[in-house]
Design a protein around this motif. Structure first.
Motif, PDB file in Angstrom:
ATOM      1  N   LYS A 116      -6.262  -0.942  -2.187  1.00 61.49           N
ATOM      2  CA  LYS A 116      -4.988  -0.235  -1.991  1.00 61.49           C
ATOM      3  C   LYS A 116      -4.892   0.993  -2.894  1.00 61.49           C
ATOM      4  O   LYS A 116      -4.374   2.047  -2.488  1.00 61.49           O
ATOM      5  N   SER A 117      -5.409   0.876  -4.107  1.00 64.52           N
ATOM      6  CA  SER A 117      -5.330   2.010  -5.034  1.00 64.52           C
ATOM      7  C   SER A 117      -6.150   3.196  -4.546  1.00 64.52           C
ATOM      8  O   SER A 117      -5.881   4.340  -4.922  1.00 64.52           O
ATOM      9  N   HIS A 118      -7.157   2.925  -3.708  1.00 64.36           N
ATOM     10  CA  HIS A 118      -7.980   3.990  -3.132  1.00 64.36           C
ATOM     11  C   HIS A 118      -7.510   4.381  -1.726  1.00 64.36           C
ATOM     12  O   HIS A 118      -8.221   5.084  -1.012  1.00 64.36           O
ATOM     13  N   GLY A 119      -6.333   3.894  -1.332  1.00 66.51           N
ATOM     14  CA  GLY A 119      -5.722   4.349  -0.089  1.00 66.51           C
ATOM     15  C   GLY A 119      -5.970   3.490   1.127  1.00 66.51           C
ATOM     16  O   GLY A 119      -5.539   3.852   2.232  1.00 66.51           O
ATOM     17  N   ALA A 120      -6.627   2.342   0.970  1.00 66.39           N
ATOM     18  CA  ALA A 120      -6.860   1.478   2.132  1.00 66.39           C
ATOM     19  C   ALA A 120      -5.544   0.887   2.625  1.00 66.39           C
ATOM     20  O   ALA A 120      -4.668   0.529   1.839  1.00 66.39           O
ATOM     21  N   ASP A 121      -5.420   0.779   3.956  1.00 66.56           N
ATOM     22  CA  ASP A 121      -4.296   0.078   4.573  1.00 66.56           C
ATOM     23  C   ASP A 121      -4.732  -1.347   4.888  1.00 66.56           C
ATOM     24  O   ASP A 121      -5.851  -1.570   5.371  1.00 66.56           O
ATOM     25  N   ILE A 122      -3.846  -2.305   4.629  1.00 68.06           N
ATOM     26  CA  ILE A 122      -4.138  -3.702   4.937  1.00 68.06           C
ATOM     27  C   ILE A 122      -3.052  -4.204   5.864  1.00 68.06           C
ATOM     28  O   ILE A 122      -1.878  -4.255   5.492  1.00 68.06           O
ATOM     29  N   LYS A 123      -3.440  -4.537   7.084  1.00 69.26           N
ATOM     30  CA  LYS A 123      -2.504  -5.004   8.106  1.00 69.26           C
ATOM     31  C   LYS A 123      -2.645  -6.519   8.238  1.00 69.26           C
ATOM     32  O   LYS A 123      -3.675  -7.022   8.715  1.00 69.26           O
ATOM     33  N   VAL A 124      -1.623  -7.258   7.805  1.00 69.83           N
ATOM     34  CA  VAL A 124      -1.659  -8.716   7.838  1.00 69.83           C
ATOM     35  C   VAL A 124      -0.985  -9.240   9.103  1.00 69.83           C
ATOM     36  O   VAL A 124      -0.312  -8.500   9.813  1.00 69.83           O
ATOM     37  N   LEU A 172      -7.899  -2.517   6.986  1.00 75.23           N
ATOM     38  CA  LEU A 172      -8.354  -3.895   7.067  1.00 75.23           C
ATOM     39  C   LEU A 172      -7.357  -4.687   7.891  1.00 75.23           C
ATOM     40  O   LEU A 172      -6.147  -4.635   7.639  1.00 75.23           O
ATOM     41  N   LEU A 173      -7.854  -5.420   8.866  1.00 70.88           N
ATOM     42  CA  LEU A 173      -7.017  -6.239   9.742  1.00 70.88           C
ATOM     43  C   LEU A 173      -7.296  -7.714   9.463  1.00 70.88           C
ATOM     44  O   LEU A 173      -8.458  -8.135   9.433  1.00 70.88           O
ATOM     45  N   ASP A 174      -6.236  -8.487   9.277  1.00 70.89           N
ATOM     46  CA  ASP A 174      -6.419  -9.920   9.069  1.00 70.89           C
ATOM     47  C   ASP A 174      -5.380 -10.688   9.873  1.00 70.89           C
ATOM     48  O   ASP A 174      -4.224 -10.253   9.997  1.00 70.89           O
ATOM     49  N   SER A 175      -5.797 -11.824  10.410  1.00 68.46           N
ATOM     50  CA  SER A 175      -4.893 -12.646  11.213  1.00 68.46           C
ATOM     51  C   SER A 175      -3.812 -13.315  10.368  1.00 68.46           C
ATOM     52  O   SER A 175      -2.805 -13.769  10.900  1.00 68.46           O
ATOM     53  N   PHE A 176      -4.039 -13.379   9.049  1.00 64.77           N
ATOM     54  CA  PHE A 176      -3.104 -14.075   8.168  1.00 64.77           C
ATOM     55  C   PHE A 176      -2.737 -13.133   7.011  1.00 64.77           C
ATOM     56  O   PHE A 176      -2.802 -11.923   7.172  1.00 64.77           O
ATOM     57  N   VAL A 177      -2.344 -13.691   5.877  1.00 67.53           N
ATOM     58  CA  VAL A 177      -1.968 -12.885   4.717  1.00 67.53           C
ATOM     59  C   VAL A 177      -2.882 -13.274   3.553  1.00 67.53           C
ATOM     60  O   VAL A 177      -2.633 -14.261   2.866  1.00 67.53           O
ATOM     61  N   PRO A 178      -3.960 -12.545   3.350  1.00 70.77           N
ATOM     62  CA  PRO A 178      -4.906 -12.926   2.299  1.00 70.77           C
ATOM     63  C   PRO A 178      -4.363 -12.669   0.900  1.00 70.77           C
ATOM     64  O   PRO A 178      -3.588 -11.732   0.705  1.00 70.77           O
TER      65      PRO A 178
END
Length: 375
Positions: free
Chosen positions: A159-167, A30-36
């Motif tokens: 996250k617990s299922h392995g998703a990466d979150i790029k803020v 998941l890509l986000d321009s900010f920090v959700p």
């Protein structure tokens, strides 16, 4: 970097989709321009109403009931309190199309709804004064979602299922290939077989990169909290509410844990460019003045402005959502244009987006939200 699915936008719809996709076993970023959760989009401000007897149209009712089930399941999975069953009072003239639709939705789907005249409303909620020609339609099973906590809950599970979150990772370029998509940020290039675009007010720019000209208008909206008598407006006895008035449509929340009575106006607002700094609450006189006039008329018990905030509505011309696959690239799903009433649906929209990516279809009825209605 290679993934199965890229999700652009990790707000309400995107974070939910990221959870359902990662839960299915997909490698997701998941890509986000900010920090959700953050204050740049449409999910902040602590709370959102969830109504079941839906005044915006019967086509929403089955979706919102499914959304309610998913919110309650999310509470169980994360052991977080996400929903407060405060009830919701819908008020307006007996001739109001919104009120008539609330009643019609209730009748068609067998939803609990109490119809009250103006005096009965005041007797039950002493803090409300209605004109004699108004009625109240009270939904006892509806209530309030803690919106930012909902984002955190989906984030936790994704996250617990392995998703990466790029803020802090705004998308700079987006290209489509026959076998997938490539997304470039300032410092990284990502490739995946499938893509979800759920970027709120930034969706028009991204959809343009995908060859789509979709009529989406970002609107600056404001809401505020007011000091209020807790005996009249505290959440243990006061409900969330939506009022349809000749001056506009207003919504609000009881004072939750002493936070103050929260009020906003659904219609109106100013067009804005999400790339530019949004005017802060109070820079326009109407930010507070409009809300204070409503309170003076309908809840006239000396509320004093505490503080206000901004958010963004992303409007479609018909104020209905867009949830669909790209017409030429079936490996791209799009969620946009939630027009100020979408958050409550984000649980079921996220599930639907995951379904679209995994199988090209969903059991949830999203047919009213197709892209082709704008062609």
């Amino acid at each position: 970097m290679h993934y199965d699915v890229i999700v652009i936008g990790a707000g309400s719809m995107g974070m939910s989709a990221g959870y359902y996709l990662s839960k299915s076993g997909k490698k997701v970023v998941l890509l986000d321009s900010f920090v959700p959760p953050h204050n740049k989009g449409s999910h902040h401000g602590e709370t959102r109403i969830i109504r079941h007897a839906y005044g915006e149209g019967e086509e929403y009712v089955s979706l919102v009931l499914k959304a309610q089930d998913l919110w309650e399941h999310l509470e169980q999975l994360t052991e977080r309190q996400l929903f407060l069953r405060t009830g919701v009072l819908n008020a307006g003239s007996q001739q109001s199309p919104f009120i008539k639709q609330v009643i019609a939705s209730s009748n068609k789907f067998g939803l609990p709804l109490e119809k009250l005249d103006a005096n009965q409303v005041h007797k039950r909620w002493a803090g409300i004064t209605l004109p004699e020609d108004y009625i109240g339609c009270f939904e006892p099973a509806s209530g309030v979602l803690k919106s930012e906590e909902c984002i955190r809950a989906y984030q936790q599970l994704a996250k617990s299922h392995g998703a990466d979150i790029k803020v802090n990772s705004p998308v700079r370029n987006l290209t489509v290939q026959g076998d997938g998509v490539t997304v470039k940020t300032d410092d990284q290039s990502y490739h995946a077989e499938a893509l979800v675009v759920a970027a709120g007010a930034w969706s028009p720019k991204l959809l343009d990169m995908l060859g789509l000209n979709v009529p989406l208008t970002p609107i600056r909206k404001t809401f505020a909290w007011f000091d209020a008598d807790e005996k009249l407006y505290g959440h243990n006895g006061f409900s969330a509410f939506t009022f349809d008035t000749p001056e506009g449509t207003y919504y609000g929340f009881p004072s939750i844990s002493g936070a103050g009575l929260k009020l906003g106006r659904h219609d109106g607002g100013n067009r804005m460019n999400p790339e530019e700094t949004m005017a802060r609450f109070g820079e326009f006189a109407e930010d507070a003045g409009d809300l204070e006039r409503f309170l003076n008329r309908f809840m006239p018990f000396g509320q004093t402005l505490r503080h206000g905030k901004n958010c963004i509505y992303t409007m479609t011309p018909d104020e209905d959502f867009i949830v669909d696959l790209h017409p030429h690239h079936p490996h791209i799903a799009i969620a946009a244009g939630f027009s100020g009433h979408g958050f409550k649906f984000s649980s079921v929209i996220g599930e639907s987006l995951s379904d679209l990516i995994l199988s090209g279809k969903t059991e949830n009825d999203i047919s009213p939200f197709s892209l082709n209605r704008f062609q």
